[in-house]
Design an enzyme around this catalytic site. Structure first.
Site, PDB file in Angstrom:
ATOM      1  N   LYS A  56      -6.172  29.021 -84.713  1.00  0.00           N
ATOM      2  CA  LYS A  56      -5.295  28.814 -83.567  1.00  0.00           C
ATOM      3  C   LYS A  56      -5.130  30.101 -82.768  1.00  0.00           C
ATOM      4  O   LYS A  56      -4.773  31.149 -83.320  1.00  0.00           O
ATOM      5  CB  LYS A  56      -3.938  28.310 -84.062  1.00  0.00           C
ATOM      6  CG  LYS A  56      -2.990  27.826 -82.960  1.00  0.00           C
ATOM      7  CD  LYS A  56      -1.737  27.220 -83.580  1.00  0.00           C
ATOM      8  CE  LYS A  56      -0.826  26.599 -82.526  1.00  0.00           C
ATOM      9  NZ  LYS A  56       0.360  25.960 -83.146  1.00  0.00           N
ATOM     10  N   CYS A  84      -2.636  22.079 -81.595  1.00  0.00           N
ATOM     11  CA  CYS A  84      -1.295  21.893 -81.041  1.00  0.00           C
ATOM     12  C   CYS A  84      -1.065  22.638 -79.724  1.00  0.00           C
ATOM     13  O   CYS A  84      -1.573  22.236 -78.683  1.00  0.00           O
ATOM     14  CB  CYS A  84      -0.265  22.284 -82.102  1.00  0.00           C
ATOM     15  SG  CYS A  84       1.420  21.704 -81.770  1.00  0.00           S
ATOM     16  N   GLU A  99      -1.848  19.294 -87.835  1.00  0.00           N
ATOM     17  CA  GLU A  99      -1.784  20.737 -88.059  1.00  0.00           C
ATOM     18  C   GLU A  99      -1.142  21.021 -89.428  1.00  0.00           C
ATOM     19  O   GLU A  99      -0.183  20.366 -89.823  1.00  0.00           O
ATOM     20  CB  GLU A  99      -0.937  21.355 -86.944  1.00  0.00           C
ATOM     21  CG  GLU A  99      -0.748  22.857 -87.024  1.00  0.00           C
ATOM     22  CD  GLU A  99       0.059  23.393 -85.851  1.00  0.00           C
ATOM     23  OE1 GLU A  99       0.148  24.624 -85.717  1.00  0.00           O
ATOM     24  OE2 GLU A  99       0.598  22.582 -85.056  1.00  0.00           O
TER      25      GLU A  99
END
Length: 266
Positions: free
Chosen positions: A114, A148, A45
């Site tokens: 995200k 994540c 990330e």
């Protein structure tokens, strides 16, 4: 169908001094991955810039087709492999925590923003994405992208499984003391939703964070086929579509679901 040999690059630790340094490290990792027979390389990330950026985020953010993307495309084409990398993406006035898949010919195949932001830092500087499932076909394998914290929600991984994702690439910046996520939760996600999960974490201290490493490639049978330690490392393993089909046939979780019973989940 042949397995998709996948490399996970865990690193570099610490905030890179420049995007150029990150790209140089990526070029070296891509060269090693290609020499090991990998067709896909997954990085952490916010790989291009480092994660612990504070108020520098807006100034480092680039468009999905910006100069850094063009340089990643050249690296992918030079070494003949696909690359998944994390970066801060600017789109107008919004900045997203994004991951992009570049093909081995340098073509941009998928870009994911995200959806589940973690902690005050991310919620301060990033806008959450709205598309839960972003996919691309790569070497006959359907690849999906999460980032994540996203993978810690069973709903996101199951949504990918139901949409046909076979390999879920997850650039990550997981801090200590949450090592149980790559050690226990990620293999469980792969098993319960019956897909491969390529989880590429950062490692070492960076600003106020201490990243846990432990990058892994977990299979649909729950077995971990590659596992990094706590320092900078490149690990390689195969994501086998035939194994995925065999597991889904033996234990048909996806077919045996009863969505009518789950409506109250919202």
């Amino acid at each position: 169908m042949a397995p998709l040999r996948t490399a996970l690059y865990q690193g570099p630790s610490g905030v890179p001094s420049s995007v150029g340094d990150s790209l140089a490290a990526l070029d070296a990792a891509a060269r090693r991955a290609s020499a090991a027979g990998a067709r896909l390389l997954v990085t952490p990330e916010m790989y291009l810039t480092g994660y612990a950026l504070g108020d520098a985020v807006p100034g480092l953010a680039e468009a999905a087709d910006g100069p850094a993307a063009a340089r990643v495309a050249r690296i992918a084409a030079e070494h003949g492999l696909g690359i998944v990398y994390g970066y801060p993406e600017r789109d107008g006035r919004d900045v997203f925590n994004s991951a992009q898949l570049i093909g081995p010919d340098g073509e941009r195949l998928a870009n994911y923003r995200k959806t589940h932001l973690f902690g005050d830092f991310e919620r301060t500087w990033f806008t959450p994405g709205d598309d839960a499932v972003v996919q691309a076909e790569f070497d006959g394998v359907r690849i999906g992208l999460l980032i994540c914290y996203d993978v810690e929600f069973p709903e996101t991984v199951r949504a990918h499984a139901l949409a046909g994702t076979e390999l879920l690439a997850v650039p990550t910046a997981l801090m200590r003391p949450y090592e149980f996520v790559p050690q226990t939760l990620v293999p469980a996600r792969a098993y319960e939703s019956q897909l491969h999960v390529a989880y590429a974490n950062r490692c070492g201290p960076e600003g106020d964070f201490d990243f846990a490493g432990q990058s892994c490639l977990a299979g649909p049978d729950g077995a971990v086929r590659a596992r990094a330690g706590a320092t900078e490392e490149l690990v390689v393993a195969d994501a086998d579509p035939e194994l995925l089909r065999a597991v889904r046939e033996e234990t048909p979780y996806l077919e045996d679901r009863r969505p009518d019973l789950y409506r109250s989940l919202g």
